[in-house]
Design an enzyme around this catalytic site. Structure first.
Site, PDB file in Angstrom:
ATOM      1  N   THR A 177       0.816  -1.211   0.000  1.00  0.00           N
ATOM      2  CA  THR A 177       0.000   0.000   0.000  1.00  0.00           C
ATOM      3  C   THR A 177       0.848   1.259   0.000  1.00  0.00           C
ATOM      4  O   THR A 177       2.000   1.247   0.466  1.00  0.00           O
ATOM      5  CB  THR A 177      -0.905   0.000   1.255  1.00  0.00           C
ATOM      6  OG1 THR A 177      -1.543   1.258   1.388  1.00  0.00           O
ATOM      7  CG2 THR A 177      -0.099  -0.248   2.533  1.00  0.00           C
ATOM      8  N   ASP A 178       0.252   2.358  -0.452  1.00  0.00           N
ATOM      9  CA  ASP A 178       0.964   3.648  -0.379  1.00  0.00           C
ATOM     10  C   ASP A 178       1.035   4.181   1.057  1.00  0.00           C
ATOM     11  O   ASP A 178       1.784   5.108   1.346  1.00  0.00           O
ATOM     12  CB  ASP A 178       0.309   4.690  -1.306  1.00  0.00           C
ATOM     13  CG  ASP A 178      -1.161   4.964  -1.006  1.00  0.00           C
ATOM     14  OD1 ASP A 178      -1.718   4.397  -0.039  1.00  0.00           O
ATOM     15  OD2 ASP A 178      -1.772   5.762  -1.752  1.00  0.00           O
ATOM     16  N   GLU A 179       0.239   3.576   1.967  1.00  0.00           N
ATOM     17  CA  GLU A 179       0.227   4.084   3.353  1.00  0.00           C
ATOM     18  C   GLU A 179       1.568   3.894   4.045  1.00  0.00           C
ATOM     19  O   GLU A 179       1.830   4.533   5.069  1.00  0.00           O
ATOM     20  CB  GLU A 179      -0.869   3.395   4.172  1.00  0.00           C
ATOM     21  CG  GLU A 179      -2.245   3.627   3.607  1.00  0.00           C
ATOM     22  CD  GLU A 179      -3.356   3.545   4.652  1.00  0.00           C
ATOM     23  OE1 GLU A 179      -3.061   3.464   5.849  1.00  0.00           O
ATOM     24  OE2 GLU A 179      -4.515   3.570   4.233  1.00  0.00           O
ATOM     25  N   TYR A 189      -1.888  -0.499  11.033  1.00  0.00           N
ATOM     26  CA  TYR A 189      -2.036  -1.183   9.736  1.00  0.00           C
ATOM     27  C   TYR A 189      -0.848  -0.876   8.829  1.00  0.00           C
ATOM     28  O   TYR A 189      -0.196  -1.786   8.292  1.00  0.00           O
ATOM     29  CB  TYR A 189      -3.341  -0.753   9.049  1.00  0.00           C
ATOM     30  CG  TYR A 189      -3.363  -1.046   7.564  1.00  0.00           C
ATOM     31  CD1 TYR A 189      -3.451  -2.350   7.096  1.00  0.00           C
ATOM     32  CD2 TYR A 189      -3.271  -0.010   6.628  1.00  0.00           C
ATOM     33  CE1 TYR A 189      -3.448  -2.622   5.731  1.00  0.00           C
ATOM     34  CE2 TYR A 189      -3.271  -0.277   5.266  1.00  0.00           C
ATOM     35  CZ  TYR A 189      -3.356  -1.590   4.821  1.00  0.00           C
ATOM     36  OH  TYR A 189      -3.342  -1.858   3.469  1.00  0.00           O
TER      37      TYR A 189
HETATM   38  P1  NAD Z   1      -9.894  -7.194   2.252  1.00  0.00           P
HETATM   39  O1  NAD Z   1      -9.879  -6.882   3.704  1.00  0.00           O
HETATM   40  O2  NAD Z   1     -11.097  -6.893   1.444  1.00  0.00           O
HETATM   41  O3  NAD Z   1      -9.617  -8.773   2.066  1.00  0.00           O
HETATM   42  C1  NAD Z   1      -8.627  -9.447   2.771  1.00  0.00           C
HETATM   43  C2  NAD Z   1      -8.810 -10.955   2.514  1.00  0.00           C
HETATM   44  O4  NAD Z   1      -7.752 -11.641   3.190  1.00  0.00           O
HETATM   45  C3  NAD Z   1     -10.125 -11.514   3.052  1.00  0.00           C
HETATM   46  O5  NAD Z   1     -10.709 -12.376   2.109  1.00  0.00           O
HETATM   47  C4  NAD Z   1      -9.717 -12.286   4.297  1.00  0.00           C
HETATM   48  O6  NAD Z   1     -10.559 -13.372   4.586  1.00  0.00           O
HETATM   49  C5  NAD Z   1      -8.313 -12.736   3.899  1.00  0.00           C
HETATM   50  N1  NAD Z   1      -7.467 -12.996   5.081  1.00  0.00           N
HETATM   51  C6  NAD Z   1      -7.265 -12.182   6.142  1.00  0.00           C
HETATM   52  N2  NAD Z   1      -6.420 -12.769   7.016  1.00  0.00           N
HETATM   53  C7  NAD Z   1      -6.063 -13.961   6.470  1.00  0.00           C
HETATM   54  C8  NAD Z   1      -5.192 -15.000   6.871  1.00  0.00           C
HETATM   55  N3  NAD Z   1      -4.517 -14.943   8.027  1.00  0.00           N
HETATM   56  N4  NAD Z   1      -5.038 -16.069   6.053  1.00  0.00           N
HETATM   57  C9  NAD Z   1      -5.716 -16.149   4.887  1.00  0.00           C
HETATM   58  N5  NAD Z   1      -6.562 -15.183   4.450  1.00  0.00           N
HETATM   59  C10 NAD Z   1      -6.735 -14.108   5.231  1.00  0.00           C
HETATM   60  O7  NAD Z   1      -8.602  -6.519   1.664  1.00  0.00           O
HETATM   61  P2  NAD Z   1      -8.404  -5.769   0.262  1.00  0.00           P
HETATM   62  O8  NAD Z   1      -8.934  -4.403   0.378  1.00  0.00           O
HETATM   63  O9  NAD Z   1      -8.860  -6.661  -0.821  1.00  0.00           O
HETATM   64  O10 NAD Z   1      -6.808  -5.648   0.235  1.00  0.00           O
HETATM   65  C11 NAD Z   1      -6.023  -6.682  -0.361  1.00  0.00           C
HETATM   66  C12 NAD Z   1      -4.560  -6.309  -0.222  1.00  0.00           C
HETATM   67  O11 NAD Z   1      -4.322  -5.075  -0.872  1.00  0.00           O
HETATM   68  C13 NAD Z   1      -4.111  -6.110   1.227  1.00  0.00           C
HETATM   69  O12 NAD Z   1      -2.825  -6.653   1.356  1.00  0.00           O
HETATM   70  C14 NAD Z   1      -4.090  -4.607   1.412  1.00  0.00           C
HETATM   71  O13 NAD Z   1      -3.130  -4.238   2.358  1.00  0.00           O
HETATM   72  C15 NAD Z   1      -3.713  -4.162   0.018  1.00  0.00           C
HETATM   73  N6  NAD Z   1      -4.202  -2.822  -0.367  1.00  0.00           N
HETATM   74  C16 NAD Z   1      -5.535  -2.539  -0.332  1.00  0.00           C
HETATM   75  C17 NAD Z   1      -5.978  -1.288  -0.778  1.00  0.00           C
HETATM   76  C18 NAD Z   1      -7.436  -0.908  -0.798  1.00  0.00           C
HETATM   77  O14 NAD Z   1      -7.760   0.209  -1.184  1.00  0.00           O
HETATM   78  N7  NAD Z   1      -8.355  -1.800  -0.442  1.00  0.00           N
HETATM   79  C19 NAD Z   1      -5.051  -0.352  -1.226  1.00  0.00           C
HETATM   80  C20 NAD Z   1      -3.707  -0.657  -1.179  1.00  0.00           C
HETATM   81  C21 NAD Z   1      -3.291  -1.915  -0.796  1.00  0.00           C
HETATM   82  O1  DAU Z   2      -4.161   4.042   0.497  1.00  0.00           O
HETATM   83  C1  DAU Z   2      -4.347   2.663   0.443  1.00  0.00           C
HETATM   84  C2  DAU Z   2      -5.198   2.212   1.612  1.00  0.00           C
HETATM   85  O2  DAU Z   2      -6.523   2.640   1.336  1.00  0.00           O
HETATM   86  C3  DAU Z   2      -5.178   0.699   1.830  1.00  0.00           C
HETATM   87  O3  DAU Z   2      -3.868   0.299   2.178  1.00  0.00           O
HETATM   88  C4  DAU Z   2      -6.149   0.274   2.932  1.00  0.00           C
HETATM   89  O4  DAU Z   2      -6.190  -1.131   3.032  1.00  0.00           O
HETATM   90  C5  DAU Z   2      -7.522   0.803   2.567  1.00  0.00           C
HETATM   91  O5  DAU Z   2      -8.414   0.513   3.622  1.00  0.00           O
HETATM   92  C6  DAU Z   2      -7.475   2.306   2.315  1.00  0.00           C
HETATM   93  O6  DAU Z   2      -7.181   3.022   3.540  1.00  0.00           O
HETATM   94  P1  DAU Z   2      -7.932   4.384   3.897  1.00  0.00           P
HETATM   95  O7  DAU Z   2      -7.889   4.578   5.351  1.00  0.00           O
HETATM   96  O8  DAU Z   2      -7.454   5.489   3.017  1.00  0.00           O
HETATM   97  O9  DAU Z   2      -9.420   3.972   3.381  1.00  0.00           O
HETATM   98  P2  DAU Z   2     -10.869   4.209   4.020  1.00  0.00           P
HETATM   99  O10 DAU Z   2     -11.865   3.828   3.003  1.00  0.00           O
HETATM  100  O11 DAU Z   2     -10.982   3.616   5.383  1.00  0.00           O
HETATM  101  O12 DAU Z   2     -10.895   5.795   4.177  1.00  0.00           O
HETATM  102  C7  DAU Z   2     -10.727   6.657   3.064  1.00  0.00           C
HETATM  103  C8  DAU Z   2     -10.755   8.078   3.580  1.00  0.00           C
HETATM  104  O13 DAU Z   2     -12.074   8.358   4.043  1.00  0.00           O
HETATM  105  C9  DAU Z   2      -9.842   8.326   4.762  1.00  0.00           C
HETATM  106  O14 DAU Z   2      -9.325   9.631   4.685  1.00  0.00           O
HETATM  107  C10 DAU Z   2     -10.760   8.184   5.974  1.00  0.00           C
HETATM  108  C11 DAU Z   2     -12.086   8.690   5.441  1.00  0.00           C
HETATM  109  N1  DAU Z   2     -13.286   8.064   6.017  1.00  0.00           N
HETATM  110  C12 DAU Z   2     -13.367   6.716   6.084  1.00  0.00           C
HETATM  111  C13 DAU Z   2     -14.470   6.100   6.634  1.00  0.00           C
HETATM  112  C14 DAU Z   2     -14.559   4.597   6.719  1.00  0.00           C
HETATM  113  C15 DAU Z   2     -14.330   8.869   6.467  1.00  0.00           C
HETATM  114  O15 DAU Z   2     -14.260  10.118   6.372  1.00  0.00           O
HETATM  115  N2  DAU Z   2     -15.432   8.270   6.989  1.00  0.00           N
HETATM  116  C16 DAU Z   2     -15.543   6.914   7.109  1.00  0.00           C
HETATM  117  O16 DAU Z   2     -16.580   6.429   7.641  1.00  0.00           O
END
Ligand code: NAD
Ligand code: DAU
Length: 353
Positions: free
Chosen positions: A134-136, A160
């Site tokens: 992730t970019d975080e 995280y």
């Molecule tokens: P998500 O939370 O939707 O899904 C995570 C999946 O992993 C689920 O199906 C869960 O059951 C499985 N899981 C969790 N713990 C596990 C374990 N111990 N063993 C096996 N499976 C397990 O996550 P996502 O949003 O699809 O993110 C996927 C990947 O991308 C993550 O590594 C996250 O850090 C990264 N990422 C997500 C975002 C985003 O915007 N969602 C952005 C940047 C990076």
């Molecule tokens: O940048 C990549 C990341 O993006 C991933 O690594 C994470 O897995 C993914 O969850 C996401 O993180 P964020 O914290 O940016 O996503 P989230 O959707 O939780 O929040 C997006 C923005 O919106 C953030 O600035 C927080 C804000 N927010 C979020 C929620 C859930 C609100 O204002 N209200 C809310 O209820």
């Protein structure tokens, strides 16, 4: 032809990736390993179960023996590692699961890959371990600050982000020390179908459909760089095909928006789809800010663009509308989620019944 292990394939991005991969590479073998935590949804993969190139395994990435057995039994040559605890707010309330899955789980996978691909007589010379990050990990940018490149120093702020940073370092170490063939991608905020409704966009879509408040943290001016999940999948595909071993690549959407802009865009689309309830903007509710809330993320995708020809193709307003339509047309996917654990989470996080 590849034989792939996709960890976390029942989660949001993992499920999109599995659908994408089998649509574009129908000859390849895909084995999903997923623990089905609260965020995993087996229903996201149901339509694939008729294919004999697809297998779902319910299990934990921390189970090194299971992973080794799958790698051997299926002669898997590629791991694409999505499995993680992924929600920042949950990491603030309970970091332990993040350490266990994101750090120890990634390490168990690396150990299994090393054991099967490198130690057992080096039986798999053309293997690949792709780690999805992730970019975080780069921390927070000021307004006008330079967007993140692959050499921006790591500066994670939430439990995280710290757990993802640790996993990235382990991946790098297994490349440098043991010669594991790794690649890594750091991407920005994804949106699209199959996303668990705890994240900003699906949470607001579902609350819009239920005519419930749209919670915005703080002043709503935090900025994220929104990336359609299909563009992310294409970016990973390019890295698997032509990425340089040992390298990391940033994947972004060239699409920075404040949270308030994103929520207002959702409201505007909903006004068109559901005019009898307009204006939906009336549902916006400013709530207490997230502790340590990163102000801005922005990705510089120049490296993957110039080296691999990556280009995000989804226009944001069209992507958002299609995402809303997906949630409208797939109520049977998300309605069962809304009871039980989700209800408890909403109450804990937002103080709602
Ligand atoms: P998500 O939370 O939707 O899904 C995570 C999946 O992993 C689920 O199906 C869960 O059951 C499985 N899981 C969790 N713990 C596990 C374990 N111990 N063993 C096996 N499976 C397990 O996550 P996502 O949003 O699809 O993110 C996927 C990947 O991308 C993550 O590594 C996250 O850090 C990264 N990422 C997500 C975002 C985003 O915007 N969602 C952005 C940047 C990076
Ligand atoms: O940048 C990549 C990341 O993006 C991933 O690594 C994470 O897995 C993914 O969850 C996401 O993180 P964020 O914290 O940016 O996503 P989230 O959707 O939780 O929040 C997006 C923005 O919106 C953030 O600035 C927080 C804000 N927010 C979020 C929620 C859930 C609100 O204002 N209200 C809310 O209820």
């Amino acid at each position: 032809m590849r034989s792939m292990l996709i960890t976390g394939g029942a989660g949001f991005i993992g499920a999109n990736f599995v659908h994408y991969w089998l649509a574009h590479h129908p000859q390849d073998r895909v084995v999903v390993l997923d623990a089905l935590t609260y965020a995993g949804n087996h229903a996201s993969l149901r339509s694939l179960e008729v294919r004999d190139t697809f297998r779902f395994v319910h299990g934990n990435i921390r189970d090194q023996q299971l992973v080794e057995r799958l790698l051997r039994e299926e002669r898997l040559d590629t791991i694409v590692h999505f499995a993680a605890e992924s929600h920042v707010d949950r990491s603030i309330l309970g970091p332990d699961a993040f350490i266990e899955t994101n750090i120890l789980g990634t390490h168990a996978l690396l150990k299994a890959a090393r054991q099967v691909w490198l130690e057992a007589g080096g039986s798999m010379p053309h293997h690949r371990f792709h780690h999805v990050s992730t970019d975080e990990v780069y921390g927070s940018l000021g307004i006008g600050g330079q967007s993140f490149t692959e050499i921006t120093p790591y500066s994670p702020n939430s439990p995280y982000a710290a757990s993802k940073a640790a996993s990235d370092h382990l991946v790098r170490a297994y490349r440098q020390t043991y010669g594991l063939n790794t690649t890594l991608s750091n991407c920005s905020n994804n949106y699209g179908p199959y996303q668990f409704p705890e994240k900003l966009i699906p949470l607001c879509i579902i609350n819009l459909l239920k005519q419930e408040p749209l919670p915005i943290y703080g002043d709503g001016k935090n900025i994220r760089d929104w990336l359609h999940v299909a563009d992310h999948c294409r970016g990973i595909e390019l890295i698997l095909e032509n990425g340089k071993p040992g390298c990391s690549y940033n994947i972004g959407g060239n699409n920075e928006r404040t949270n308030l802009q994103v929520v207002s865009a959702l409201c505007a689309i909903m006004d068109e789809l559901n005019p009898e309830f307009a204006p939906h903007q009336r549902l916006v509710k400013f709530v207490t800010d997230r502790p340590g809330h990163d102000r801005r993320y922005a990705i510089n995708s120049r490296k993957i663009t110039s080296e691999l020809g990556y280009r995000p193709t989804h226009e944001f307003m069209i992507g958002l509308r299609e995402t809303i339509e997906w949630y409208i047309n797939n109520k049977s996917w998300w309605q069962p989620i809304l009871s039980g654990e989700y209800k408890d989470w909403m109450k804990l996080q937002y103080g709602e019944g």
